[in-house]
Design a protein around this motif. Sequence first.
Motif, PDB file in Angstrom:
ATOM      1  N   LYS A   1      22.036   9.400   3.342  1.00 57.79           N
ATOM      2  CA  LYS A   1      23.023   8.630   4.093  1.00 57.79           C
ATOM      3  C   LYS A   1      23.262   7.249   3.465  1.00 57.79           C
ATOM      4  CE  LYS A   1      23.788  11.630   7.347  1.00 57.79           C
ATOM      5  NZ  LYS A   1      25.121  12.245   7.542  1.00 57.79           N
ATOM      6  N   GLU A   2      22.602   6.990   2.310  1.00 58.57           N
ATOM      7  CA  GLU A   2      22.738   5.738   1.553  1.00 58.57           C
ATOM      8  C   GLU A   2      22.344   4.518   2.386  1.00 58.57           C
ATOM      9  OE1 GLU A   2      26.692   5.649  -0.078  1.00 58.57           O
ATOM     10  OE2 GLU A   2      26.221   7.193  -1.566  1.00 58.57           O
ATOM     11  N   MET A   3      21.313   4.677   3.195  1.00 65.88           N
ATOM     12  CA  MET A   3      20.796   3.546   3.973  1.00 65.88           C
ATOM     13  C   MET A   3      19.971   2.636   3.087  1.00 65.88           C
ATOM     14  SD  MET A   3      19.442   5.240   7.518  1.00 65.88           S
ATOM     15  CE  MET A   3      20.340   6.555   8.349  1.00 65.88           C
ATOM     16  N   LYS A   4      20.034   1.338   3.351  1.00 70.09           N
ATOM     17  CA  LYS A   4      19.152   0.379   2.707  1.00 70.09           C
ATOM     18  C   LYS A   4      17.938   0.158   3.607  1.00 70.09           C
ATOM     19  CE  LYS A   4      22.913  -2.111   0.406  1.00 70.09           C
ATOM     20  NZ  LYS A   4      23.623  -3.420   0.288  1.00 70.09           N
ATOM     21  N   LEU A   5      16.788  -0.055   2.972  1.00 64.66           N
ATOM     22  CA  LEU A   5      15.552  -0.329   3.701  1.00 64.66           C
ATOM     23  C   LEU A   5      15.177  -1.789   3.499  1.00 64.66           C
ATOM     24  CD1 LEU A   5      12.355   1.828   3.956  1.00 64.66           C
ATOM     25  CD2 LEU A   5      12.171  -0.588   3.355  1.00 64.66           C
ATOM     26  N   LEU A   6      15.126  -2.541   4.581  1.00 66.47           N
ATOM     27  CA  LEU A   6      14.724  -3.941   4.524  1.00 66.47           C
ATOM     28  C   LEU A   6      13.214  -4.009   4.705  1.00 66.47           C
ATOM     29  CD1 LEU A   6      16.486  -6.929   6.238  1.00 66.47           C
ATOM     30  CD2 LEU A   6      14.025  -6.629   6.449  1.00 66.47           C
ATOM     31  N   CYS A   7      12.511  -4.451   3.678  1.00 63.42           N
ATOM     32  CA  CYS A   7      11.046  -4.516   3.701  1.00 63.42           C
ATOM     33  C   CYS A   7      10.601  -5.927   4.073  1.00 63.42           C
ATOM     34  CB  CYS A   7      10.483  -4.117   2.335  1.00 63.42           C
ATOM     35  SG  CYS A   7       8.683  -4.229   2.240  1.00 63.42           S
ATOM     36  N   ALA A   8       9.979  -6.054   5.245  1.00 61.59           N
ATOM     37  CA  ALA A   8       9.574  -7.371   5.738  1.00 61.59           C
ATOM     38  C   ALA A   8       8.196  -7.800   5.246  1.00 61.59           C
ATOM     39  CB  ALA A   8       9.593  -7.379   7.263  1.00 61.59           C
ATOM     40  N   ASN A   9       7.515  -6.920   4.515  1.00 61.46           N
ATOM     41  CA  ASN A   9       6.184  -7.238   3.979  1.00 61.46           C
ATOM     42  C   ASN A   9       5.955  -6.421   2.715  1.00 61.46           C
ATOM     43  OD1 ASN A   9       3.499  -7.548   3.322  1.00 61.46           O
ATOM     44  ND2 ASN A   9       2.696  -6.711   5.225  1.00 61.46           N
ATOM     45  N   PRO A  10       6.139  -7.018   1.527  1.00 63.41           N
ATOM     46  CA  PRO A  10       5.993  -6.254   0.281  1.00 63.41           C
ATOM     47  C   PRO A  10       4.563  -5.851  -0.075  1.00 63.41           C
ATOM     48  CG  PRO A  10       7.434  -8.150  -0.027  1.00 63.41           C
ATOM     49  CD  PRO A  10       6.743  -8.334   1.286  1.00 63.41           C
ATOM     50  N   ASP A  11       3.554  -6.319   0.685  1.00 60.94           N
ATOM     51  CA  ASP A  11       2.182  -5.901   0.386  1.00 60.94           C
ATOM     52  C   ASP A  11       2.061  -4.388   0.485  1.00 60.94           C
ATOM     53  OD1 ASP A  11       1.451  -8.513   0.056  1.00 60.94           O
ATOM     54  OD2 ASP A  11       0.316  -8.670   1.923  1.00 60.94           O
ATOM     55  N   LEU A  12       1.285  -3.803  -0.426  1.00 65.93           N
ATOM     56  CA  LEU A  12       1.030  -2.364  -0.380  1.00 65.93           C
ATOM     57  C   LEU A  12      -0.088  -2.038   0.598  1.00 65.93           C
ATOM     58  CD1 LEU A  12       1.207  -1.508  -4.189  1.00 65.93           C
ATOM     59  CD2 LEU A  12       3.019  -1.291  -2.483  1.00 65.93           C
ATOM     60  N   VAL A  13      -1.171  -2.788   0.516  1.00 64.34           N
ATOM     61  CA  VAL A  13      -2.327  -2.575   1.394  1.00 64.34           C
ATOM     62  C   VAL A  13      -2.889  -3.919   1.819  1.00 64.34           C
ATOM     63  CG1 VAL A  13      -2.975  -0.356   0.358  1.00 64.34           C
ATOM     64  CG2 VAL A  13      -3.951  -2.480  -0.556  1.00 64.34           C
ATOM     65  N   VAL A  14      -3.706  -3.881   2.860  1.00 67.97           N
ATOM     66  CA  VAL A  14      -4.415  -5.068   3.325  1.00 67.97           C
ATOM     67  C   VAL A  14      -5.755  -4.616   3.878  1.00 67.97           C
ATOM     68  CG1 VAL A  14      -3.535  -5.040   5.701  1.00 67.97           C
ATOM     69  CG2 VAL A  14      -4.117  -7.225   4.621  1.00 67.97           C
ATOM     70  N   ASP A  15      -6.754  -5.485   3.788  1.00 72.20           N
ATOM     71  CA  ASP A  15      -8.070  -5.179   4.340  1.00 72.20           C
ATOM     72  C   ASP A  15      -8.249  -5.909   5.661  1.00 72.20           C
ATOM     73  OD1 ASP A  15      -8.853  -3.575   2.205  1.00 72.20           O
ATOM     74  OD2 ASP A  15      -9.581  -5.280   1.046  1.00 72.20           O
ATOM     75  N   ARG A  16      -8.321  -5.144   6.739  1.00 73.48           N
ATOM     76  CA  ARG A  16      -8.597  -5.717   8.057  1.00 73.48           C
ATOM     77  C   ARG A  16     -10.093  -5.582   8.303  1.00 73.48           C
ATOM     78  NH1 ARG A  16      -5.053  -6.601  12.175  1.00 73.48           N
ATOM     79  NH2 ARG A  16      -3.521  -5.182  11.213  1.00 73.48           N
ATOM     80  N   GLY A  17     -10.811  -6.676   8.098  1.00 77.74           N
ATOM     81  CA  GLY A  17     -12.262  -6.580   8.111  1.00 77.74           C
ATOM     82  C   GLY A  17     -12.706  -5.714   6.949  1.00 77.74           C
ATOM     83  N   GLU A  18     -13.348  -4.604   7.234  1.00 74.93           N
ATOM     84  CA  GLU A  18     -13.811  -3.687   6.201  1.00 74.93           C
ATOM     85  C   GLU A  18     -12.901  -2.473   6.044  1.00 74.93           C
ATOM     86  OE1 GLU A  18     -16.399  -4.430   4.241  1.00 74.93           O
ATOM     87  OE2 GLU A  18     -16.547  -6.319   5.349  1.00 74.93           O
ATOM     88  N   THR A  19     -11.791  -2.444   6.766  1.00 71.09           N
ATOM     89  CA  THR A  19     -10.902  -1.276   6.761  1.00 71.09           C
ATOM     90  C   THR A  19      -9.626  -1.572   5.992  1.00 71.09           C
ATOM     91  OG1 THR A  19     -11.749  -0.616   8.938  1.00 71.09           O
ATOM     92  CG2 THR A  19      -9.669   0.372   8.207  1.00 71.09           C
ATOM     93  N   ARG A  20      -9.276  -0.722   5.044  1.00 76.24           N
ATOM     94  CA  ARG A  20      -8.051  -0.886   4.262  1.00 76.24           C
ATOM     95  C   ARG A  20      -6.907  -0.148   4.945  1.00 76.24           C
ATOM     96  NH1 ARG A  20      -7.946  -1.638  -2.093  1.00 76.24           N
ATOM     97  NH2 ARG A  20      -8.976  -3.473  -1.226  1.00 76.24           N
ATOM     98  N   GLU A  21      -5.774  -0.853   5.104  1.00 71.82           N
ATOM     99  CA  GLU A  21      -4.619  -0.293   5.793  1.00 71.82           C
ATOM    100  C   GLU A  21      -3.388  -0.350   4.891  1.00 71.82           C
ATOM    101  OE1 GLU A  21      -4.047  -2.548   9.333  1.00 71.82           O
ATOM    102  OE2 GLU A  21      -5.920  -1.876  10.271  1.00 71.82           O
ATOM    103  N   TRP A  22      -2.465   0.589   5.104  1.00 72.43           N
ATOM    104  CA  TRP A  22      -1.193   0.571   4.396  1.00 72.43           C
ATOM    105  C   TRP A  22      -0.263  -0.465   5.015  1.00 72.43           C
ATOM    106  CZ3 TRP A  22      -0.892   2.968  -0.070  1.00 72.43           C
ATOM    107  CH2 TRP A  22      -1.678   4.113  -0.304  1.00 72.43           C
ATOM    108  N   CYS A  23       0.598  -1.047   4.182  1.00 74.72           N
ATOM    109  CA  CYS A  23       1.577  -2.032   4.641  1.00 74.72           C
ATOM    110  C   CYS A  23       2.998  -1.546   4.336  1.00 74.72           C
ATOM    111  CB  CYS A  23       1.341  -3.376   3.962  1.00 74.72           C
ATOM    112  SG  CYS A  23      -0.227  -4.158   4.378  1.00 74.72           S
ATOM    113  N   ALA A  24       3.976  -2.336   4.764  1.00 76.25           N
ATOM    114  CA  ALA A  24       5.383  -1.965   4.599  1.00 76.25           C
ATOM    115  C   ALA A  24       5.749  -1.765   3.136  1.00 76.25           C
ATOM    116  CB  ALA A  24       6.279  -3.025   5.229  1.00 76.25           C
ATOM    117  N   GLY A  25       5.128  -2.527   2.242  1.00 76.62           N
ATOM    118  CA  GLY A  25       5.460  -2.418   0.825  1.00 76.62           C
ATOM    119  C   GLY A  25       5.211  -1.025   0.270  1.00 76.62           C
ATOM    120  N   ALA A  26       4.215  -0.336   0.798  1.00 78.66           N
ATOM    121  CA  ALA A  26       3.925   1.022   0.339  1.00 78.66           C
ATOM    122  C   ALA A  26       5.050   1.975   0.740  1.00 78.66           C
ATOM    123  CB  ALA A  26       2.594   1.495   0.907  1.00 78.66           C
ATOM    124  N   LEU A  27       5.617   1.750   1.925  1.00 77.33           N
ATOM    125  CA  LEU A  27       6.729   2.583   2.369  1.00 77.33           C
ATOM    126  C   LEU A  27       7.982   2.285   1.551  1.00 77.33           C
ATOM    127  CD1 LEU A  27       4.660   2.792   4.706  1.00 77.33           C
ATOM    128  CD2 LEU A  27       6.610   2.938   6.264  1.00 77.33           C
TER     129      LEU A  27
END
Length: 291
Positions: free
Chosen positions: A161-187
């Motif tokens: 559908k030729e949609m643009k994706l606005l990424c509000a956080n280019p980080d790929l991952v982040v560590d919350r305490g000892e847990t690694r999480e995916w961020c918007a940048g990965a999407l």
Amino acid sequence: MTRIIQSLSEISRNYDALYVDLWGCVHNGVTAFPEAVAALQTYRAQGGIVILVTNSPKPRAGVEAQMGQFGVPADAYDAIATSGDSARTAMYRGAVGEKVYFMGEWARDAGFFDPISVVEAPVEITRVPLQEAEGIVCCGPFDPMADPDVNRADFLYAKQKEMKLLCANPDLVVDRGETREWCAGALARLYTEMGGESLYFGKPYPPIYDLARRRLTALGKNIGESAILAIGDGIATDVAGAMGEDIDSLFISGGLAAAETKTNGQPDPKALSTYLEKEMSSPTFAMGHLR
């Protein structure tokens, strides 16, 4: 060649302002790092300006409230520039249309859609299902633990559908305490790899540095690039962004790259060199943790 230092005070007299990353440098997503807070307080007490430059999709008021929850006191910084504010400005200027499909955790990210005053005649934004959307606003994954590939079917439809994706956080991952999480940048990376168009507004891209500069100007400061030091643990965001803006950088190796740099208090020099060569990066300075 990157110089390993022991403390911020070794080099701080050479800089009038700091652009400081938050997650991994000042806090770990749960609590503040006391030595980092003390280093920033000392720098400010000596006349330096601290701008927190973060790839958080939150508006700056939301980040400020979060800082209080994590135990980062107000006297550790002067102003905040967030990728969320940069992205919100673009959204309200119509960058991805008026009807948008939202990706993220609504309880956390609802503030992204708060009214904005810096845009004259902002477009009226309506959140709709993907099939009715003109574009995508991505503050993060619905499930930060799920592989980004779970979005492939939706992204294929959006691309067609030729949609643009606005990424509000280019980080790929982040560590919350000892847990690694995916961020918007990965999407956003997945969507781009699939042939879609992603718009980025945080580090290492110019819009957030323009915002940081405006924060300095609002404080009445006219500081040249040579007198600004960027600090962060993201080699592809904090350091790459600093290099793109032609400002010096201090790489915090004990954050996202702690394992690769064998950081135990301080980075192993050989491991650090190997990592930087692999990443084709050359920060001005490096240290294990901000202090």
